[in-house]
Structures are given as structure tokens and as C-alpha cells.
Scaffold this active site. Structure first.
Site, PDB file in Angstrom:
ATOM      1  CE  LYS A  97     -23.866   4.247  -0.338  1.00  0.00           C
ATOM      2  NZ  LYS A  97     -22.535   4.712  -0.791  1.00  0.00           N
ATOM      3  CG  ASP A 113     -21.750   1.202   0.102  1.00  0.00           C
ATOM      4  OD1 ASP A 113     -21.042   2.140  -0.288  1.00  0.00           O
ATOM      5  OD2 ASP A 113     -21.925   0.964   1.315  1.00  0.00           O
TER       6      ASP A 113
HETATM    7  N1  GLU Z   1     -20.724   3.004  -2.948  1.00  0.00           N
HETATM    8  C1  GLU Z   1     -19.660   3.749  -3.562  1.00  0.00           C
HETATM    9  C2  GLU Z   1     -19.485   5.077  -2.852  1.00  0.00           C
HETATM   10  O1  GLU Z   1     -19.684   5.150  -1.654  1.00  0.00           O
HETATM   11  C3  GLU Z   1     -19.801   3.844  -5.079  1.00  0.00           C
HETATM   12  C4  GLU Z   1     -21.035   4.470  -5.602  1.00  0.00           C
HETATM   13  C5  GLU Z   1     -21.210   4.391  -7.117  1.00  0.00           C
HETATM   14  O2  GLU Z   1     -20.316   3.916  -7.793  1.00  0.00           O
HETATM   15  O3  GLU Z   1     -22.270   4.816  -7.578  1.00  0.00           O
HETATM   16  O4  GLU Z   1     -19.107   6.069  -3.412  1.00  0.00           O
END
Ligand code: GLU
Length: 443
Positions: A125, A165
Site C-alpha cells: 500500500k 484507493d
Molecule cells: N485499493 C484497493 C484495495 O484496497 C485496490 C488495490 C489494487 O487494485 O491494487 O484493495
């Protein structure tokens, strides 16, 4: 001292003051400690403590010029938690509340979520404490470019594949991708959530919200029930909330709320499909999509309130972490809620979760219920690697299958004495996949 207490003592000393991170670890550790203790290889390789430590944290400064030609300074991070089962994968969040604890909790959760999809994707993240609210498009673009100048050293299609996100949507991914491509002279799947015209996948925008409703449908089907006519309370007004509302309505449910940090819009007769479609299409033109929606269709605005005081069958928290606390849980239960499925990451506090569990409310954690987004990111990666594109219907069909498979895994690992505990099922299934990979790969 019990095995859990020993671990708890150790993680608390390792991560002082990082409340969200500790909350996320405790939630998983409580469920998996028995599985860990019963497995000699897991113990020999110390997998639990190792899974609680991010492999790498990259912390950088983002310096950029605002529209008044003044220097602005922000902090950026990428937490590469685990690359055990595939390239690091997870979104980027731009929000003034972003800090290391929040990104560490999100990266940790992401590892388990990604493991549950069954795809070869690790967990990460990232983001920045940048507040895009009130910024011009040119400022957002310059910020994205400055952020990518730092981040580009650490990512790549087989290394780490960021996505969106909170506050990072198609527009920001476009700017980030343009900068990455400019620096590397490389057309690759290094980011997901790209526009359809440059390697993006159908259904990626809709995937998290649609997947949440597909999960609800699977949970209901397991009990021999249907979604038709159920009352759904949704919080949030972003991508996840809007697409969850849309799919819920399309499948015959009544969606009675949306919300933002200023309050909640109640619409007792249930939003219509075209209202939500309008809100999705017009969002970029409006500072506050809910005010615009209320101007158009009416409804009741509850200032400074969440939707959790309303009467609903299903609560779908789709806003942010710890948005639903113990008081909210009590209010929901008094009003007869039967299902809580998390569209956001860790939106229920530990105490709220405990209340639901104690009262046999069906609770499906975000790492399973909102895994549809990253799953379609996984499909975007494989489409990019194969230089091909699947149709909307093909991807939507895959999304439904993936959500069903995650559901079935939770049933398999979370059923005890005939009772299903979805949270435990999700934690154990994700943990096993990661722990087995860790043992196989040695120290
Ligand atoms: N931010 C999204 C999540 O919490 C997607 C992450 C992604 O597609 O890599 O899963």
C-alpha cells in the site's frame, strides 16, 4: 503467557503508537494463532511474527509547485509488506490523514486479501498526506508527477504494481502512469486502474462495489435467501459506495443511504438506478456529489451523522477505516440489521466487530468482501502481460466467480460446529496460503 499474549507483547513493542496497524494484526492473529500453534513447520519458520513485519517501507518527500508558484512539501510512502506470492500489489491513497500506521495496516490487510483471491499477487500500500480537496487539476497533475519521480525507483510490472484507493481514481492513475511511461519509455502494466484506451481493464472501476454485492448475494444464497427487496444502508460517496449502490439496485434491493464526512443523505423510498448513474457520471463536475444529488432528487440530509442510525437489513460501510463503532453497532442491531459486509478496509472498530460476532450478525470483513477491486487489477495485469483485452461481460463473469470462490473458502475454513464465522474463515484461508509459501521459500 499464552502464545497469543507473547505475540501481542512483541508486536506492541515493535510498533509503538501505531494503533491501526496493531488493530489489524491483532484481528488476524487472534483467529490464526491456533492454526499456527498446531503446525510444526509454521512454528519452526516463525511464520506468524515474520508475517507481521513489512518486508520494506519506502518513505520519501514530495516537493512540488502549486498554482501560485509556491513550494509545497508532502510526505509519500510505499509499504511493500509481502512479495511471497507475487509482485507487491495494492493501492495508493492521497489523504491528509495518511501516515505510516495507516499504510502499514492497509498493506498488511492487502496481503491477506490478495491471497484470498487465489491470484499470484503480494501485498503493498502507499500514498501521501496530500489533500486533493480544493486543488486544481493542474495541481493534482503536478503532485502526481512529483510523487511518481520518487516512487518509480521502486515499482515495475514484476516488482510492485500500485493502483488507486481513496482520492486516487482514473484521473490520478492516468497522471501517474504518464509520468512513469515518460521516465522509463516503457508501455507496461506497472499500474492498474488505467484508462480503457491505454491498457485498462473493463469492470475495474466498478469491481470493488459490484464485488461487494456479489459477495452479499453469495452469503444470502448460502442461507437459501435472495437479495430482492432487502434494505441496504451504504456509507461513503466514492467509487466503492456508488457502484455497490448501483449493483444493489440492479439486483432488486432498496438502497436508502449514502454519506460523506459532513453527514448522510437518506432516501427512504430507495435511490433509483438512474440517480446513482447520474451521480457517478457527474461526480467530477461537482465539489460535493451528495449535495448535487439531493438538489436533483430530494431526500433527507442528516448533518454530521452516519447512516448507522437508520433501519436497514444490510449495512455496507464503504467509506474508511473505523467509521462504524460500538455505538453504531448497537444502533444497527436495535434496528434489526442482519448482515454487515465491509466495502472499505477495516471500517468496523474492533468493539463493533465483536458485538456483531457475539450477536450472530453475519459479518464479512473487507479483506474478503472488497477483494473484487484488486482481483480485477490482477486480471488487468494478466491482460497487459498478454497484450490482450477481455470483454466487459467476460470480466464481470470472472468477478462473480472470484467472489463466489472467496465465499466458499471462508465457509470451508470458518465453519465450526455448524456455525459460520466469515472473518475467521477469511483470516485462516489467507494465512495458510501465505504461511505455506513462507515455509516453502525458507529463511
Ligand atoms: N485499493 C484497493 C484495495 O484496497 C485496490 C488495490 C489494487 O487494485 O491494487 O484493495
Amino acid at each position: 503467557m499464552s502464545a497469543y499474549d507473547k505475540l501481542e507483547d512483541w508486536i506492541s513493542k515493535q510498533n509503538p503508537g501505531q494503533d491501526e496497524y496493531l488493530q489489524a494484526i491483532r484481528e488476524i492473529a487472534r483467529d490464526v494463532i491456533d492454526v499456527y500453534e498446531a503446525n510444526e513447520s509454521y512454528k519452526k519458520y516463525d511464520v506468524l511474527r515474520r508475517l507481521c513485519m513489512p518486508e520494506r517501507i519506502i518513505h520519501f518527500t514530495v516537493t512540488w509547485l502549486n498554482d501560485n508558484q509556491e513550494v509545497e512539501i508532502n510526505q509519500g510512502w510505499r509499504v511493500q509488506h509481502s512479495g511471497l506470492i507475487g509482485p507487491y500489489k495494492g493501492g495508493l491513497r492521497f489523504h491528509p490523514t495518511v501516515n505510516e500506521s495507516i499504510l502499514k495496516f492497509l498493506a498488511f490487510e492487502q496481503c491477506f486479501k490478495n491471497a484470498l483471491t487465489g491470484m499470484p499477487i503480494g501485498g503493498a500500500k502507499g500514498g501521501a498526506d496530500f489533500d486533493p480537496r480544493g486543488r486544481s487539476e493542474a495541481e493534482v497533475m503536478r503532485f502526481c508527477q512529483a510523487f511518481m519521480i520518487e516512487l518509480q525507483h521502486h515499482i515495475g510490472p514484476n516488482t510492485d504494481v500500485p493502483a488507486g484507493d481513496i482520492n486516487v481514481g482514473a484521473r490520478e492513475i492516468g497522471f501517474l502512469y504518464g509520468e512513469y511511461r515518460g521516465i522509463h519509455n516503457l508501455f507496461s502494466g506497472t499500474l492498474t486502474g488505467k484508462g480503457l484506451s491505454f491498457g485498462g481493464s473493463h469492470v475495474r472501476t466498478e469491481a470493488t462495489g459490484f464485488g461487494l454485492i456479489y459477495m452479499l448475494r453469495a452469503v444470502l444464497a448460502h442461507q437459501g435467501k435472495k437479495i430482492n427487496g432487502l434494505v441496504l444502508g451504504v456509507s461513503g460517496a466514492g467509487n466503492v459506495a456508488m457502484h455497490a449502490a448501483l449493483k444493489g439496485i440492479q439486483l432488486g434491493a432498496k438502497v436508502i443511504s449514502l454519506s460523506n464526512s459532513r453527514g448522510c443523505l437518506e432516501y427512504p423510498e430507495g435511490f433509483r438506478e438512474q440517480d446513482i448513474e447520474w451521480a457517478i457520471d457527474n461526480k467530477p463536475d461537482h465539489k460535493n456529489v451528495l449535495t448535487a444529488l439531493q438538489d436533483k432528487i430530494g431526500g433527507t440530509w442528516h448533518d454530521n451523522k452516519t447512516p448507522w442510525h437508520l433501519k436497514m437489513d444490510v449495512a455496507l460501510p464503504c467509506a474508511t477505516q473505523n467509521e462504524l463503532d460500538e455505538t453504531d453497532a448497537k444502533a444497527l442491531m436495535q434496528n434489526g440489521v442482519n448482515y454487515v459486509l465491509e466495502g472499505a478496509n477495516m471500517p468496523c472498530t474492533d468493539e463493533a466487530r465483536q458485538r456483531f460476532e457475539d450477536n450472530q450478525i453475519v459479518y464479512v470483513p473487507g479483506k474478503a468482501a472488497n477483494a473484487g477491486g484488486v482481483a480485477i487489477s490482477g486480471l488487468e495485469m494478466s491482460q497487459n502481460a498478454g497484450f490482450q483485452r477481455d470483454s466487459f461481460d467476460q470480466i464481470d463473469e470472472s468477478l462473480q466467480q472470484i467472489m463466489q470462490t472467496i465465499h466458499d473458502q471462508m465457509i470451508e475454513d470458518g465453519t465450526k460446529d455448524g456455525k459460520v464465522n466469515y472473518a475467521r474463515g477469511a483470516n485462516i484461508a489467507g494465512f495458510r496460503r501465505l504461511a505455506d509459501a513462507m515455509v516453502a521459500q525458507g529463511i
